[in-house]
Design an enzyme around this catalytic site. Structure first.
Site, short mmCIF file in Angstrom:
data_model
loop_
_atom_site.label_atom_id
_atom_site.label_comp_id
_atom_site.label_asym_id
_atom_site.label_seq_id
_atom_site.Cartn_x
_atom_site.Cartn_y
_atom_site.Cartn_z
N HIS A 87 54.03 71.56 72.87
CA HIS A 87 54.17 70.13 73.13
C HIS A 87 53.64 69.37 71.93
CE1 HIS A 87 54.29 66.39 75.40
NE2 HIS A 87 53.12 66.11 74.85
N ASP A 166 54.23 61.82 88.15
CA ASP A 166 54.07 61.32 86.79
C ASP A 166 55.02 60.16 86.51
OD1 ASP A 166 52.98 61.45 84.06
OD2 ASP A 166 55.05 61.94 83.54
N ARG A 173 51.45 52.47 85.26
CA ARG A 173 50.51 52.31 84.13
C ARG A 173 51.07 51.33 83.11
NH1 ARG A 173 50.28 58.12 82.03
NH2 ARG A 173 49.30 57.14 80.26
N SER A 188 48.91 63.35 82.48
CA SER A 188 50.37 63.20 82.46
C SER A 188 51.01 64.33 81.65
CB SER A 188 50.70 61.83 81.84
OG SER A 188 52.04 61.73 81.49
N LYS A 192 52.88 68.09 83.46
CA LYS A 192 54.27 68.49 83.17
C LYS A 192 54.31 69.86 82.50
CE LYS A 192 54.81 64.45 81.34
NZ LYS A 192 55.11 63.17 80.77
N1 URA Z 1 53.26 61.40 76.95
C1 URA Z 1 53.18 61.71 78.26
O1 URA Z 1 53.79 62.64 78.73
N2 URA Z 1 52.41 60.93 79.04
C2 URA Z 1 51.70 59.89 78.58
O2 URA Z 1 51.01 59.26 79.36
C3 URA Z 1 51.79 59.59 77.21
C4 URA Z 1 52.58 60.36 76.42
#
Ligand code: URA
Length: 430
Positions: A87, A166, A173, A188, A192
């Site tokens: 990521h 999310d 948010r 977040s 994932k």
């Molecule tokens: N990327 C994400 O997946 N979540 C966030 O809150 C910010 C960047």
């Protein structure tokens, strides 16, 4: 949801009790929010109260866990090899995923990658892959998992069933200015990543001018928290903190970045993009028990032997894309000649680059219809002599050239004297 949970009690506690909440509390609230029992207004108030009290590491772990359980999770029960993922917190001219994914598959790991589109000034892997004619990223879970078993790599769009909390939380948010809270970002990202079922994860956390938080000490805290959350969930996680004060590779824009990735895989170019890709791939192999130097040598050999580009061609073919892109990326991606070339008018040294602005410029060059072949190629690096800088512009809207020229004039600072180039990798958190 715990039986005792009521929205009013939860809100009273969120506001008045500075003590950290436990995993049950977090699961109750996230569950109630996801199924509609906690309204947007209640969730906004609750979340803001907790952020103001400060979210502890244990609470961030609990929040991630609650988010993870809001939807389905992939499992790779039949995988004979370690399942890995990578990521990035968002780079400019950063197409490492297209290099690292086939590369690690070619050394025997399984890369099961679920990606998103572009976000803000940073590119998105799905948009890049869409530039390859025929390439499908909408795979159902069975097809995705079968492909990882067959060729060791698949890159697809995350489905709506994965971590629905999310999506809801992110929108909320955004409304209440809580997008940049470290604990909420970590939960977040990690919810994932955990949901895709990989046991080994490398996070490329960007530092510097174009980083997600724009502040290096907060970014380091984010990296540490993500690693802690992953470990608390029993995964191998490494955060590589890499520089984003200058474009990582030679291209910004979807098709242009695919070509840049193929050029590295084919051994035509290397540079910082190649170096970071090897380091990220080596970290994943290292997590499986191979000493780091051996791992680096193994992935480097796989890159230079052609094993990685062969795997890339298999990936493209498996997902319906035109695999001849590997042999002739310029023609298959439909890349023409640049419409203009920019160079600085001043003599001196490149002392600063507004990399974030360059990322935005590439999107502006793509226009409202998101021309996947638009963007720019550049050899810009900090410390280079201004008379060696070349930026080539690709757009089907020539009216954009004047705008791009003004942006580049402002985004590239030329001054006297040497400038120290920041190290490509500043820290590795294991
Ligand atoms: N990327 C994400 O997946 N979540 C966030 O809150 C910010 C960047």
């Amino acid at each position: 949801m715990p039986e005792s949970f009521t929205p009013r009690q939860a809100l009273q506690r969120a506001r008045h009790d500075p003590q950290p909440l436990d995993a049950n509390d977090w699961r109750g609230v996230i569950g109630a929010f996801t199924n509609g029992a906690f309204t947007d207004a209640q969730m906004a108030a609750w979340l803001m109260a907790r952020v103001l009290h400060g979210i502890s590491v244990d609470e961030a772990v609990a929040l991630t866990d609650a988010m993870l359980h809001s939807g389905t999770q992939l499992t790779h029960k039949d995988s004979a090899a370690p399942v890995v993922d990578k990521h990035s917190t968002g780079g400019v001219a950063d197409t490492t995923t297209l290099i690292v994914a086939p590369l690690v598959a070619s050394v025997g790991l399984v890369m099961a990658k679920l990606s998103g589109g572009s976000l803000g000034h940073t590119g998105g892997t799905l948009d890049k892959l869409a530039a390859i004619p025929g390439f499908r990223t909408a795979l159902n879970a069975d097809t995705f998992l079968a492909q990882t078993r067959q060729i060791g790599v698949a890159i697809a769009a995350a489905t709506r069933e994965l971590v629905p909390a999310d999506r809801l939380l992110y929108a909320l948010r955004d409304h209440i200015e809580l997008v940049d809270d470290t604990a909420l970002i970590a939960a977040s990202i990690m919810s994932k990543k955990l949901a895709t079922g990989a046991t080994h994860l490398v996070l490329d956390v960007k530092l510097g001018q174009a980083s997600i938080l724009g502040d290096d000490s907060k970014t380091r805290a984010l990296a540490q928290l993500c690693v802690a959350i992953g470990k608390a969930h029993g995964r191998h996680v490494t955060a590589v903190l890499s520089d984003m004060n200058q474009p990582l590779g030679p291209a910004i824009g979807n098709a242009l970045e695919v070509r840049a990735a193929i050029d590295v895989l084919a051994g035509r170019t290397f540079g910082r993009l190649g170096e970071l890709s090897l380091k990220l791939a080596a970290e994943l192999l290292h997590q499986t028990g191979v000493p780091f130097d051996t791992a680096y040598q193994q992935v480097s050999d796989a890159l230079h032997s052609g094993a990685a580009i062969d795997r890339f061609a298999q990936l493209v073919a498996a997902q319906g894309g035109d695999a001849t892109v590997v042999a002739d990326p310029t023609a298959v991606l439909g890349l023409g000649e640049p419409v203009a070339v920019w160079a600085p008018s001043q003599a001196g040294t490149v002392t600063a680059i507004d990399t974030r602005r360059l990322g935005v410029l590439a999107r502006e060059l793509a226009g409202a219809d998101m021309n996947l072949r638009a963007g720019l190629t550049t050899n810009l690096t900090l410390g280079m002599a201004s008379d060696t800088v070349v930026v080539a512009l690709y757009t089907d809207n020539p009216a954009q050239v004047a705008h791009a020229t003004a942006v580049l004039d402002a985004a590239v600072e030329i001054a006297d004297g040497p400038v120290q180039e920041p190290p490509l990798i500043q820290t590795v958190i294991r």
